[in-house]
Design a protein around this motif. Structure first.
Motif, PDB file in Angstrom:
ATOM      1  N   GLN A   1      -8.973  10.192  -0.109  1.00 34.06           N
ATOM      2  CA  GLN A   1      -9.255   8.972   1.245  1.00 34.06           C
ATOM      3  C   GLN A   1     -10.154   8.558   1.863  1.00 34.06           C
ATOM      4  O   GLN A   1     -10.034   7.187   2.027  1.00 34.06           O
ATOM      5  CB  GLN A   1      -7.405   9.972   1.993  1.00 34.06           C
TER       6      GLN A   1
ATOM      7  N   ALA B   1      -4.892   3.235  -2.770  1.00 35.68           N
ATOM      8  CA  ALA B   1      -3.684   4.602  -2.575  1.00 35.68           C
ATOM      9  C   ALA B   1      -2.727   4.398  -3.823  1.00 35.68           C
ATOM     10  O   ALA B   1      -1.849   5.862  -3.225  1.00 35.68           O
ATOM     11  CB  ALA B   1      -2.452   3.441  -1.982  1.00 35.68           C
TER      12      ALA B   1
ATOM     13  N   SER C   1      -4.561   8.727  -4.613  1.00 32.17           N
ATOM     14  CA  SER C   1      -4.213   8.902  -2.823  1.00 32.17           C
ATOM     15  C   SER C   1      -2.798   9.424  -3.359  1.00 32.17           C
ATOM     16  O   SER C   1      -2.739  10.695  -2.806  1.00 32.17           O
ATOM     17  CB  SER C   1      -4.624   8.173  -1.550  1.00 32.17           C
ATOM     18  N   GLY C   2      -2.048   9.041  -3.156  1.00 31.55           N
ATOM     19  CA  GLY C   2      -0.724   9.321  -3.525  1.00 31.55           C
ATOM     20  C   GLY C   2      -0.077  10.512  -4.814  1.00 31.55           C
ATOM     21  O   GLY C   2      -0.039  11.026  -3.937  1.00 31.55           O
TER      22      GLY C   2
ATOM     23  N   TYR D   1       0.821  -0.845  -0.172  1.00 31.53           N
ATOM     24  CA  TYR D   1       0.241  -0.151  -0.656  1.00 31.53           C
ATOM     25  C   TYR D   1       0.902   1.668  -0.254  1.00 31.53           C
ATOM     26  O   TYR D   1       0.563   2.140  -0.889  1.00 31.53           O
ATOM     27  CB  TYR D   1      -0.946  -0.251   1.533  1.00 31.53           C
ATOM     28  N   ILE D   2       1.957   1.088   1.313  1.00 26.26           N
ATOM     29  CA  ILE D   2       2.682   2.370   0.927  1.00 26.26           C
ATOM     30  C   ILE D   2       3.809   2.407  -0.692  1.00 26.26           C
ATOM     31  O   ILE D   2       4.064   3.647  -1.231  1.00 26.26           O
ATOM     32  CB  ILE D   2       3.812   2.513   2.584  1.00 26.26           C
TER      33      ILE D   2
ATOM     34  N   PHE E   1       1.138   4.077  -2.761  1.00 23.74           N
ATOM     35  CA  PHE E   1       0.825   5.685  -2.418  1.00 23.74           C
ATOM     36  C   PHE E   1       2.194   6.371  -2.739  1.00 23.74           C
ATOM     37  O   PHE E   1       2.383   7.621  -3.896  1.00 23.74           O
ATOM     38  CB  PHE E   1       0.838   5.212  -0.586  1.00 23.74           C
TER      39      PHE E   1
END
Length: 469
Positions: free
Chosen positions: A358, A208, A211-212, A63-64, A67
């Motif tokens: 988000q 993700a 949103s990034g 996920y990170i 993102f």
């Protein structure tokens, strides 16, 4: 974080509840054979039960990573725009001087108009190319090659910050537009490819990524405000912008290379490779172009929704919103003169946009087949006249200001960003989920094309809107 996604009943996948063990059944691994569109494509063989179990996204690493790649997909372009004063300084008639004072020139006057043209055309062309190359080049080749191209352009741009171009401004002007065209095209190839492969993952991964992208806009807005408050030299601030972009591009390359080493992402990426192979085998060719008709048949409403959301947003942001001045500007305070536009137009819009995107991680209403979604998208049209009748200056035709208080642009920009984030993200994450798995990546590219087309057409209309005011 649990990897199980809330699945709308209308999505053509058969949801299987989470098992009590350390692994769970993923809705994206369920068979799509019962989908109405599956008859248009070759049938899958039965998926073994063991394959249906996917690893967990430990510590939300995947996920990170998505993102961060969302940030990296738009941050270079945002920093190109944020460095507006640097470009005007380089193209002015005062580059031999030592201060920030800008002397107008023909090149600086028309720079932003040419900038929009140089960025729009390559974006659309590269997304078309991306769709054609979905089954011809692997996602690794498309993503890494586009990142390396962006990195090379930004390294050259960073070096040129300290080069005196006062005797070759025309060449610098042409070179800058060429750099913008290359970065814009490569960024869209990168973002379209990444969003395409995210279609094979659960919806939280697509969310993700989107949103990034909003966070990239927020970071550039914050950088702009800090520059106004702290920077003393326009070249030094531009150098900081471009070095930051260089670091993020390198970070995107390293994190993408890390993806295959993570069990969670490897599971879905291997499944995606098998789906592409099955689709290509059904057509008798290993390099076939994905069929467009079954994709549009399932996603045309979602695609048009994405198109219209970003069409409306780019019509008024930033062309109109950045021209709205404080009604108390004559007071001469820093809030009304220096910080009003960066805060109310850019920062608030990007923060609201991020919040809207988000929110789709927890709330996915209305669903992909609901008629409420396109209705809400069309209702956003009201944002155009609302912002037009704020205190936009100068006004040559519409002399009436209906919303003559500083609170109105604050509220309107927040609503514009919030609805852009929420209503723009929902159809983007729904699109790859309403088609068979083997078309998920191509559908992600198609949805990105609708988004970019909306930005391109909206940019053209924004010029007309400003002239009407």
């Amino acid at each position: 974080m649990d990897d199980t996604e809330p699945v709308q009943p209308s999505l053509n996948s058969n949801y299987v509840p989470t098992t009590p063990s350390n692994h769970h059944v993923s809705e994206d691994e369920e068979s799509d054979d019962q989908s109405p569109s599956s008859s248009l494509l070759p049938k899958h063989s039965s998926v073994p039960l063991a394959v249906r179990y996917s690893p967990e996204d430990s510590y939300c690493f995947v996920y990170i990573i998505f993102f961060l790649m969302g940030i990296g997909s738009l941050l270079p372009w945002n920093f190109f725009i944020t460095a507006k004063h640097y470009w005007l300084y380089k193209l002015s008639n005062n580059t031999h001087g030592s201060g920030n004072k800008e002397h107008r020139s023909d090149l600086s006057d028309y720079f932003e108009s040419y900038l929009a043209i140089a960025s729009t055309i390559p974006s659309v062309l590269c997304l078309i190319l991306n769709y054609v190359l979905v089954n011809r080049l692997s996602s690794n080749v498309r993503i890494l090659s586009s990142l390396f191209v962006i990195l090379v352009v930004f390294v050259v741009t960073t070096v040129l910050v300290k080069v005196d171009v006062s005797d070759s401004k025309t060449e610098f002007f042409i070179g800058t537009l060429a750099s913008v065209a290359v970065v814009s095209g490569a960024s869209n190839l990168f973002s379209g490819s990444v969003f395409g492969i995210s279609g094979h993952f659960p919806m939280r991964i697509s969310q993700a990524l989107i949103s990034g992208q909003a966070m990239g806009g927020t970071l550039s807005a914050v950088a702009s405000i800090l520059d106004l408050a702290l920077a003393k030299d326009v070249a030094d601030s531009a150098l900081a912008y471009f070095l930051t972009a260089d670091v993020f591009i390198l970070l995107c390359i390293m994190t993408y290379l890390l993806l295959p080493k993570l069990a969670y992402s490897r599971h879905y990426m291997l499944a995606a490779t098998g789906d592409r192979g099955a689709a290509a085998a059904g057509t008798g060719s290993g390099v076939s172009v994905p069929p467009l008709q079954p994709i549009l048949r399932k996603t045309w409403v979602l695609g048009l929704s994405v198109f219209y959301v970003f069409f409306i947003s780019i019509m008024v942001f930033p062309a109109v919103s950045s021209g709205i001045q404080s009604v108390n500007k004559a007071s001469g305070s820093p809030w009304t003169t220096t910080y009003f536009v960066p805060l109310t137009s850019f920062l608030l819009y990007n923060v609201a946009d991020f919040c809207g995107r988000q929110a789709t991680a927890w709330l996915q209403v209305p669903g992909p087949t609901s008629q409420v979604l396109p209705v809400l998208v069309v209702c956003r049209s009201v944002m155009v006249p609302l912002l037009m009748f704020c205190n936009f200056q100068p006004r040559d035709h519409l002399h009436t200001v209906l919303f003559g208080h500083d609170v109105y642009p604050v509220v309107f920009n927040c609503l514009l960003g919030l609805t852009n984030g929420y209503l723009g993200t929902l159809p983007m994450i729904y699109g790859p989920k309403v088609v068979p798995r083997e078309l998920a990546e191509a559908t992600g590219v198609v949805m990105s094309f609708f988004l970019t087309l909306g930005l391109a057409v909206g940019s053209a209309f924004s010029v007309l809107i400003v002239h009407c005011i």
